[in-house]
Each structure stands twice: as C-alpha cells, then as structure tokens.
Design a protein around this motif. Sequence first.
Motif, PDB file in Angstrom:
ATOM      1  N   PHE A  44      -1.997 -11.825   8.129  1.00  0.00           N
ATOM      2  CA  PHE A  44      -2.087 -11.043   6.891  1.00  0.00           C
ATOM      3  C   PHE A  44      -2.787  -9.707   7.148  1.00  0.00           C
ATOM      4  CE2 PHE A  44      -4.661  -9.877   3.156  1.00  0.00           C
ATOM      5  CZ  PHE A  44      -3.637  -9.608   2.254  1.00  0.00           C
ATOM      6  N   HIS A  46      -2.999  -7.974   9.856  1.00  0.00           N
ATOM      7  CA  HIS A  46      -2.294  -7.057  10.768  1.00  0.00           C
ATOM      8  C   HIS A  46      -0.832  -6.810  10.402  1.00  0.00           C
ATOM      9  CE1 HIS A  46      -5.553  -6.706  13.680  1.00  0.00           C
ATOM     10  NE2 HIS A  46      -5.823  -7.960  13.367  1.00  0.00           N
ATOM     11  N   LYS A  47      -0.318  -7.526   9.420  1.00  0.00           N
ATOM     12  CA  LYS A  47       1.091  -7.437   8.989  1.00  0.00           C
ATOM     13  C   LYS A  47       2.032  -8.012  10.039  1.00  0.00           C
ATOM     14  CE  LYS A  47      -0.244  -5.307   5.282  1.00  0.00           C
ATOM     15  NZ  LYS A  47      -1.162  -6.154   4.595  1.00  0.00           N
ATOM     16  N   LYS A  48       1.997  -7.483  11.260  1.00  0.00           N
ATOM     17  CA  LYS A  48       2.779  -8.015  12.377  1.00  0.00           C
ATOM     18  C   LYS A  48       1.864  -8.058  13.595  1.00  0.00           C
ATOM     19  CE  LYS A  48       7.355  -6.535  11.019  1.00  0.00           C
ATOM     20  NZ  LYS A  48       8.596  -5.883  11.420  1.00  0.00           N
ATOM     21  N   SER A  93       4.836 -12.523  11.498  1.00  0.00           N
ATOM     22  CA  SER A  93       4.535 -11.938  10.187  1.00  0.00           C
ATOM     23  C   SER A  93       4.587 -13.041   9.138  1.00  0.00           C
ATOM     24  CB  SER A  93       5.524 -10.821   9.852  1.00  0.00           C
ATOM     25  OG  SER A  93       6.846 -11.322   9.857  1.00  0.00           O
ATOM     26  N   SER A  99       3.976 -13.991   1.524  1.00  0.00           N
ATOM     27  CA  SER A  99       3.412 -12.655   1.289  1.00  0.00           C
ATOM     28  C   SER A  99       3.418 -12.282  -0.185  1.00  0.00           C
ATOM     29  CB  SER A  99       4.120 -11.597   2.123  1.00  0.00           C
ATOM     30  OG  SER A  99       5.469 -11.511   1.780  1.00  0.00           O
ATOM     31  N   ASN A 103      -1.659 -12.039  -1.700  1.00  0.00           N
ATOM     32  CA  ASN A 103      -2.589 -11.015  -2.190  1.00  0.00           C
ATOM     33  C   ASN A 103      -3.306 -11.474  -3.442  1.00  0.00           C
ATOM     34  OD1 ASN A 103      -2.538  -8.909  -0.367  1.00  0.00           O
ATOM     35  ND2 ASN A 103      -0.713  -8.014  -1.260  1.00  0.00           N
TER      36      ASN A 103
END
Length: 165
Positions: A44, A46-48, A93, A99, A103
Amino acid sequence: MVEKAIFIRESIDLLQSYMMKSLQKHSEERGVTIPQARVIGEVFAHKKISIKHLSQNLKMTQSTVSDIVERLTSKGLLVKTPNPNDKRSVEISLSNELSKGINEDITDIANKSLGDVLSLLNPNEQEIVEEGMRLLVSAVKEKMETEGMDNHEFFDVLYFQEKTK
C-alpha cells in the motif's frame, strides 16, 4: 534540545507502533495474519514493489515474502504483474478490490484508535495535544520548505491544518 528531540522521536515511534498494532488487530479480525498485514501495508505504501524490496523493507527472507504474496494473491488481495524494466521480476500491487476499500478502512481504524486514546484526556488536555501537533507539523513544513523537500510524499500539511481548525 537533543533530549527534547529524542523524547519527541520516541513518542512518535510509540504512536506509530500503537497505530500499527491497532491495524494488525483489525486485520486479524478479518482473517489476515500479522505478516500478511505487514506485506499489504508495505505494498500500500509503495503502490508497486518487488519481492526483493518487500523483503528488505520488512526484514524478512525473500522466500517468506514470496510465500505470503502467493497466499494473498490467491485470496485476490494482491496482484503480480511483470516488471516492464526487468522481465525477470514482478511488481506486487494491491488488487482493485482491496485498493478501493483500504484507504477508508485505514483512515477509519486510525481515527477510531486515536479517538479512543484522546477520550482518556479531558477536553483541555485534548486541546493542548492538538495545539502541540499543529505547532510541530508547522515547524516540519517550514523545515521541509527551507530544505527544498517535497511535502506531497509525506502528507498534505494544509489538509491537516484545515481539518483540525
């Protein structure tokens, strides 16, 4: 001054640890183990990210991280895609499903955890804590600006100040 800095850094570390434990507890209640929650949190952030970097950041062996990623991929929580820059590796990811909700979940859990702690203080003490945080964040923002740091990577300080007024 150094003693104050040490106290504040250790206080921030304690708060961060408390928040992580709250998130881990919540994750366990949803059937995700602590190591799996740590991997999800790192992805989460680092996104990828590659298995190698996950391993380094989490201080786990690559085989352990790879096993965790496989389990989370089979649960539909993570996605592996070929790395366009290195065909021998994959990027990890969050799945679209995860995702979408993560959040809000993290924010809700964090807000509730801190709200529970703040409720242990009387209203005057709560105001003191809030003002202290506002001052510290303002000083950090000023320092970042004078050193040419981009504060977007950390948090939007203006958002923080507007929400707490």
